[in-house]
Design a protein around this motif. Structure first.
Motif, PDB file in Angstrom:
ATOM      1  N   GLY A   1       0.808  -1.212   0.000  1.00 10.71           N
ATOM      2  CA  GLY A   1       0.000   0.000   0.000  1.00 10.71           C
ATOM      3  C   GLY A   1       0.841   1.263   0.000  1.00 10.71           C
TER       4      GLY A   1
ATOM      5  N   PHE B   1      -5.476   1.692   5.254  1.00  7.91           N
ATOM      6  CA  PHE B   1      -5.162   0.691   4.240  1.00  7.91           C
ATOM      7  C   PHE B   1      -3.675   0.376   4.175  1.00  7.91           C
ATOM      8  CE2 PHE B   1      -9.237   2.394   3.005  1.00  7.91           C
ATOM      9  CZ  PHE B   1      -9.950   1.261   2.645  1.00  7.91           C
TER      10      PHE B   1
ATOM     11  N   ARG C   1      -2.050  -3.246   3.497  1.00 12.42           N
ATOM     12  CA  ARG C   1      -3.005  -4.056   2.729  1.00 12.42           C
ATOM     13  C   ARG C   1      -2.501  -4.166   1.286  1.00 12.42           C
ATOM     14  NH1 ARG C   1      -7.971  -3.648   5.345  1.00 12.42           N
ATOM     15  NH2 ARG C   1      -8.628  -5.389   4.034  1.00 12.42           N
TER      16      ARG C   1
ATOM     17  N   TYR D   1      -8.355  -5.775  -1.615  1.00 12.60           N
ATOM     18  CA  TYR D   1      -9.614  -5.570  -0.901  1.00 12.60           C
ATOM     19  C   TYR D   1     -10.211  -4.182  -1.087  1.00 12.60           C
ATOM     20  CZ  TYR D   1      -7.794  -9.727   1.368  1.00 12.60           C
ATOM     21  OH  TYR D   1      -7.277 -10.966   1.583  1.00 12.60           O
ATOM     22  N   TYR D   2      -9.518  -3.266  -1.750  1.00 13.68           N
ATOM     23  CA  TYR D   2      -9.998  -1.884  -1.750  1.00 13.68           C
ATOM     24  C   TYR D   2      -9.797  -1.182  -3.088  1.00 13.68           C
ATOM     25  CZ  TYR D   2      -4.996  -1.081  -0.990  1.00 13.68           C
ATOM     26  OH  TYR D   2      -3.619  -1.091  -1.090  1.00 13.68           O
TER      27      TYR D   2
ATOM     28  N   GLU E   1     -13.493  -0.090   0.970  1.00 11.17           N
ATOM     29  CA  GLU E   1     -13.189  -1.515   0.961  1.00 11.17           C
ATOM     30  C   GLU E   1     -14.315  -2.209   0.201  1.00 11.17           C
ATOM     31  OE1 GLU E   1     -11.762  -5.071   3.993  1.00 11.17           O
ATOM     32  OE2 GLU E   1     -11.917  -3.003   4.671  1.00 11.17           O
TER      33      GLU E   1
ATOM     34  N   GLY F   1     -13.256  -8.284  -0.720  1.00 11.80           N
ATOM     35  CA  GLY F   1     -13.039  -8.961   0.553  1.00 11.80           C
ATOM     36  C   GLY F   1     -13.889 -10.204   0.678  1.00 11.80           C
TER      37      GLY F   1
ATOM     38  N   LYS G   1     -11.237 -10.190  -5.031  1.00 11.58           N
ATOM     39  CA  LYS G   1      -9.973  -9.448  -5.039  1.00 11.58           C
ATOM     40  C   LYS G   1      -9.893  -8.601  -6.312  1.00 11.58           C
ATOM     41  CE  LYS G   1      -7.491 -13.177  -2.644  1.00 11.58           C
ATOM     42  NZ  LYS G   1      -6.377 -14.151  -2.727  1.00 11.58           N
TER      43      LYS G   1
END
Length: 326
Positions: A166, A187, A190, A210-211, A227, A230, A242
């Motif tokens: 991230g 985040f 992540r 996830y985001y 998000e 997930g 994903k």
């Protein structure tokens, strides 16, 4: 723009690689599509004729990233051993091999004038290559799991490199100064997978496992963050979504996101994928394009914006109509 304003006609489907499609690229004139396969093959497709022109064995390893040069005369590919190769598009012959990364090359981007190529890898480095003499210099080195993607801004003045855990390293107004780091609270740590500049360069989209995030450029101000992937449950099934690849439409109004999915049922797990279309201004999902039978790993728009290409581990590419209903 509403969901009903986007047509999602039955897509044109082609078998592109027996072992799965990992990457797709479109030439700047929209005439050619290139596909990178898990088998190490690269396919060249004629958009107008809707057929494969030829396929070459580019590597013994999977081709995970590829891109056309801005003038469309060269194609650059990378495999999981860190070898970057330049190919002549007309003859399909290898022009050069670029060695510099140690391990997986995860992303690259030509400067808009085609004079430079930026590459990023899991070795924690971003390298800048001269297309004149094919020599490189290291722009940055970080620890951890390195970088997953890199992109020049449309005007060529900025360069963004996406950290695996991230955050974005952003070079502003040239590459002489040290980059700044931009990230969204909550985040950090992540896994991030892909980034893309909007066509006019005023926004930067980032997708992770996830985001989804949207940053203002060049300030780095966070505009939206959510998000959206997930783990979720429906009835007795568990879905694990994903985000894998991302692309802006040429007019900057839409975002296409390649999504991989695993579904754990009471009997056994299933793996498939889909493409999600988002409103890039209002940051909301408009439509889901389904049909691939395995994870979708790549998306790209044709330059006129009327068609979207998706590539999947099911071995196919699909060409989706994106024209608006009148």
């Amino acid at each position: 723009m509403t969901a009903s304003a986007i047509r999602a006609d039955e897509p044109i489907t082609y078998k592109a690689d027996t072992q799965g499609v990992l990457a797709v690229a479109v030439s700047a004139d929209g005439k050619l599509i290139a596909t990178g396969g898990d088998s190490g093959k690269v396919g060249f497709w004629d958009v107008a004729k809707r057929k494969e022109l030829t396929a070459i064995q580019a590597s013994d390893e999977p081709i995970s990233v590829l891109a056309f040069s801005p003038d469309g005369k060269q194609l650059v590919t990378a495999d999981e051993n860190g070898v970057v190769r330049l190919w002549d598009v007309a003859s399909h012959e290898k022009r050069a091999e670029l060695h510099g990364h140690k391990g997986h090359v995860s992303g690259f981007s030509f400067s808009p004038d085609g004079k430079m190529l930026a590459t990023a890898g899991y070795d924690g480095t971003v390298r800048l290559w001269s297309m004149k003499n094919l020599k490189s210099r290291e722009l940055i080195r970080v620890g951890g799991k390195g970088f997953t993607d890199v992109a020049f801004s449309p005007d060529g003045r900025s360069l963004a490199a996406l950290l695996y855990l991230g955050g974005v390293k952003l070079w502003k107004d040239g590459l002489a100064a040290e980059p700044v780091t931009i990230e969204a609270d909550g985040f950090r740590g992540r896994a991030a997978t892909c980034l893309a500049f909007s066509p006019n360069g005023d926004r930067l989209a980032v997708t992770g496992l996830y985001y989804l995030q949207l940053f203002e450029m060049p300030s780095g101000k966070l505009l939206h963050s959510a998000e959206v992937f997930g783990i979720r449950s429906e009835d007795q099934d568990t879905y694990h979504d994903k985000g894998w690849d991302i692309a802006f439409s040429p007019d900057g109004k839409l975002l296409a996101i390649a999504v991989t999915q695993s579904v754990q049922t009471i009997i056994r797990p299933y793996f498939y994928g889909e493409v999600r279309i988002w409103d890039a201004k209002n940051f909301r999902q408009l439509r889901v394009l389904r049909g691939h039978t395995k994870p979708v790993l790549a998306v790209a728009f044709l330059p006129d914006g009327n068609m979207l290409i998706s590539g999947s581990l099911d071995g196919t590419i699909r060409l989706w109509s994106m024209t608006s209903r009148k």
